[in-house]
Design a protein around this motif. Structure first.
Motif, mmCIF file in Angstrom:
data_model
loop_
_atom_site.group_PDB
_atom_site.id
_atom_site.type_symbol
_atom_site.label_atom_id
_atom_site.label_comp_id
_atom_site.label_asym_id
_atom_site.label_seq_id
_atom_site.Cartn_x
_atom_site.Cartn_y
_atom_site.Cartn_z
ATOM 1 N N ALA A 442 -27.386 -107.652 25.827
ATOM 2 C CA ALA A 442 -28.394 -107.517 26.879
ATOM 3 C C ALA A 442 -28.456 -106.073 27.370
ATOM 4 O O ALA A 442 -27.480 -105.323 27.274
ATOM 5 N N PRO A 443 -29.600 -105.657 27.896
ATOM 6 C CA PRO A 443 -29.666 -104.320 28.509
ATOM 7 C C PRO A 443 -28.592 -104.173 29.580
ATOM 8 O O PRO A 443 -28.413 -105.049 30.417
ATOM 9 N N GLY A 444 -27.869 -103.064 29.551
ATOM 10 C CA GLY A 444 -26.829 -102.819 30.533
ATOM 11 C C GLY A 444 -25.443 -103.254 30.115
ATOM 12 O O GLY A 444 -24.469 -102.972 30.810
ATOM 13 N N SER A 445 -25.302 -103.943 28.964
ATOM 14 C CA SER A 445 -23.988 -104.370 28.504
ATOM 15 C C SER A 445 -23.273 -103.223 27.808
ATOM 16 O O SER A 445 -23.872 -102.482 27.024
ATOM 17 N N TYR A 446 -21.970 -103.098 28.077
ATOM 18 C CA TYR A 446 -21.129 -102.113 27.406
ATOM 19 C C TYR A 446 -20.123 -102.773 26.469
ATOM 20 O O TYR A 446 -19.178 -102.149 26.022
ATOM 21 N N SER A 447 -20.339 -104.052 26.160
ATOM 22 C CA SER A 447 -19.337 -104.816 25.406
ATOM 23 C C SER A 447 -19.379 -104.573 23.915
ATOM 24 O O SER A 447 -18.378 -104.769 23.222
ATOM 25 N N GLY A 448 -20.535 -104.176 23.371
ATOM 26 C CA GLY A 448 -20.723 -104.201 21.944
ATOM 27 C C GLY A 448 -20.880 -105.630 21.451
ATOM 28 O O GLY A 448 -20.768 -106.595 22.228
ATOM 29 N N THR A 449 -21.136 -105.773 20.165
ATOM 30 C CA THR A 449 -21.352 -107.106 19.585
ATOM 31 C C THR A 449 -20.428 -107.345 18.391
ATOM 32 O O THR A 449 -20.723 -108.197 17.549
ATOM 33 N N ASP A 450 -19.335 -106.623 18.318
ATOM 34 C CA ASP A 450 -18.420 -106.773 17.193
ATOM 35 C C ASP A 450 -17.556 -108.018 17.358
ATOM 36 O O ASP A 450 -17.693 -108.782 18.323
ATOM 37 N N SER A 451 -16.629 -108.206 16.411
ATOM 38 C CA SER A 451 -15.809 -109.420 16.437
ATOM 39 C C SER A 451 -14.899 -109.462 17.662
ATOM 40 O O SER A 451 -14.629 -110.542 18.206
ATOM 41 N N GLY A 452 -14.437 -108.287 18.108
ATOM 42 C CA GLY A 452 -13.611 -108.250 19.313
ATOM 43 C C GLY A 452 -14.384 -108.700 20.534
ATOM 44 O O GLY A 452 -13.857 -109.437 21.388
ATOM 45 N N ALA A 453 -15.634 -108.272 20.639
ATOM 46 C CA ALA A 453 -16.470 -108.690 21.766
ATOM 47 C C ALA A 453 -16.720 -110.191 21.708
ATOM 48 O O ALA A 453 -16.652 -110.885 22.732
ATOM 49 N N ALA A 454 -17.007 -110.708 20.519
ATOM 50 C CA ALA A 454 -17.279 -112.140 20.374
ATOM 51 C C ALA A 454 -16.053 -112.971 20.732
ATOM 52 O O ALA A 454 -16.153 -114.004 21.412
#
Length: 520
Positions: A442-454
């Motif tokens: 989402a706009p404003g997220s700093y999490s990334g979308t990699d496996s660690g984030a998931a």
């Protein structure tokens, strides 16, 4: 809040499509198929989840208590967010004093489902913010956690927390009107959430930053008793409320800023909302900076401080999660901004002094950190000290107070996973939001979308929805917080580890002087 600036249509579309696995979700609108219905409200589908947006839960005149809205009546479309509360900032989004709207996401609008309910209150202190931020849209949490998600907007700043009681009995509830809005929303949930597939006997409240502080305050308000059954706060605490003397000083500063005499209440009621918003630039006579408005110890709606001198008795039977991030202050003291520009060991103490809320000599503080952690850089010491001396102490006080009082179980977490998007950010304030809501892209997220984030997201969703469902986190390894162990769930890059008192040295250092709740 993310602070993303989007027009209304893009804001809604981006938020409802955000998150792994739903990138092609339909945009909200009248063309959406299979229109779900609950009570009088017709919503829309976003992937497998039904969304009901912009449901009015109450009306309120200026500086008056909210009046609930009936759930029955002519059918109404609930397909777009209502206006947000008047505030400085977020000017791209419709603002109105008429802002008492909530939103519901549910896997199934069937009264027989009786799923646990998670009610979210937004951050922004008591002054700003909104649940229309794409970071906090509820479709992914509802789907992955198999829960009903409710998000609530309310009155803020002077509209919700301005202290006018000294000026007449008709303002007796002022100072806590924003809290009364939340109580009204929770009453709406208790009465009506069954139609959306929710279980009114399993209502969990959760909130980040100011949203967590609002929850802590509700836990000391008698009218909140029985309206929720579990709670979670994310980087948001309220140890003490504002005293009426300080609250009145702030009201006077505000009135002076907008040019209204203290006794001229008719003018205050007649001014356009925009003029009152301009008055929020008044200087706070207690803290400095912009004027602060927050809950007031009015002895009417709030008869005691939430966590002073102890945990409010009515809150002790409520199982509770409390959490903070490792690098809270990196979110609001910009590593690339003027406070850090040119910082070195010769000037760190003077840069540190305005940023902490515990009255210790910053030169002594810096010397203690340097002796304990000789390999740390000046920037690392600055952010560790500002986080531990400003953003974290309230959580420690609340968790310890619950443990001492024998409260129903408490669980504490610490988010350590650094942002893969911004290497200077670390694990900062608000960074746990996209993991819990599943809004990783989402706009404003700093999490990334990699496996660690998931993996981090899956763990947080399991933990919080478990508390909503069964009164304990859905991670079996997460043991309760007790004294003196202070067991804490440390959330890393897709990992969770139980650690006893993980920042013990810093906790003990800052406990050598009292913490004063900002605004008190």
């Amino acid at each position: 809040m993310s602070g993303a600036r989007l027009d209304r249509r893009a804001f809604v579309a981006a938020g409802m499509a955000a998150g792994a696995g739903l990138a092609s979700a339909p945009v909200l609108g009248r063309r959406a198929s299979a229109r779900p219905q609950a009570g009088r409200y017709r919503g829309v589908r976003t992937g497998p989840v039904a969304a009901f947006l912009g449901i009015r839960y109450a009306r309120a005149a200026r500086f008056a208590a909210p009046e609930p809205i009936a759930f029955t009546g002519e059918p109404l479309d609930a397909v777009e967010f209502g206006p947000i509360a008047p505030q400085l900032g977020l000017q791209d989004h419709p603002q109105s004093e008429d802002c008492l709207f909530l939103n519901v996401w549910t896997p199934e609008a069937d009264a027989r489902a009786r799923r646990p309910v998670m009610v979210y209150f937004h951050g922004g202190a008591y002054t700003s913010g909104t649940v229309t931020d794409p970071l906090t849209h509820g479709q992914h949490l509802a789907e992955r956690g198999d829960v009903v998600v409710v998000t609530v907007n309310q009155r803020l700043n002077v509209f919700g927390y301005g202290w006018l009681s000294p000026f007449g009995e008709r303002f007796a509830d002022s100072g806590n009107l924003g809290q009364l809005d939340l109580l009204c929303a929770l009453g709406w949930v208790r009465a009506n959430i069954g139609a959306f597939g929710g279980d009114p006997a399993r209502v969990m409240v959760f909130g980040q930053s100011g949203g967590g502080a609002k929850i802590a305050t509700l836990m000391a308000m008698p009218a909140a008793a029985g309206l929720f059954h579990s709670a979670a706060t994310m980087s948001g605490q309220q140890v003490t409320a504002s005293g009426p003397g300080n609250a009145l000083a702030r009201t006077r500063a505000f009135l002076a800023e907008i040019g209204v005499r203290e006794g001229d209440i008719d003018s205050l009621l007649a001014l356009p909302a925009e003029r009152l918003v301009e008055g929020l630039d008044a200087r706070d006579p207690i803290l400095g900076g912009r004027v602060y408005f927050g809950p007031v110890l009015d002895m009417r709606n709030l008869p005691r401080h939430p966590f002073w001198p102890d945990a409010a008795p009515q809150s002790r039977d409520i199982p509770m999660i409390l959490g903070n991030t490792l690098d809270e202050t990196r979110a609001f003291i910009d590593p690339r901004g003027p406070v850090l520009a040119g910082i070195d060991w010769s000037n760190i103490a003077e840069r540190l002094a305005p940023q902490i809320r515990i009255d210790l000599d910053p030169r002594w503080v810096v010397a203690q950190y340097r002796a304990r952690y000789p390999d740390w850089s000046v920037e690392r010491v600055f952010y560790a000290a500002t986080t531990a001396g400003r953003s974290w102490p309230g959580q420690v006080i609340e968790a310890d107070a619950r443990a001492r009082a024998g409260a129903k179980q408490t669980w504490v977490y610490q988010l350590d996973r650094p942002s893969p998007i911004d290497p200077l950010r670390g694990a900062a304030h608000t960074d746990d939001l996209p993991y819990l809501f599943g809004t990783l892209d989402a706009p404003g997220s700093y999490s990334g979308t990699d496996s660690g984030a998931a993996a981090t997201s899956a763990a947080m969703i399991a933990a919080f929805t478990g508390l909503a469902r069964a009164g304990r986190p859905g991670l079996p390894e997460w043991t309760p917080y007790t004294l003196p162990a202070r067991d804490t769930l440390v959330i890393g890059d897709g990992t969770t580890t139980m650690v006893a008192d993980p920042r013990r040295w810093q906790r003990e250092l800052w406990a050598t002087a009292p913490y004063i709740q900002p605004g008190s």
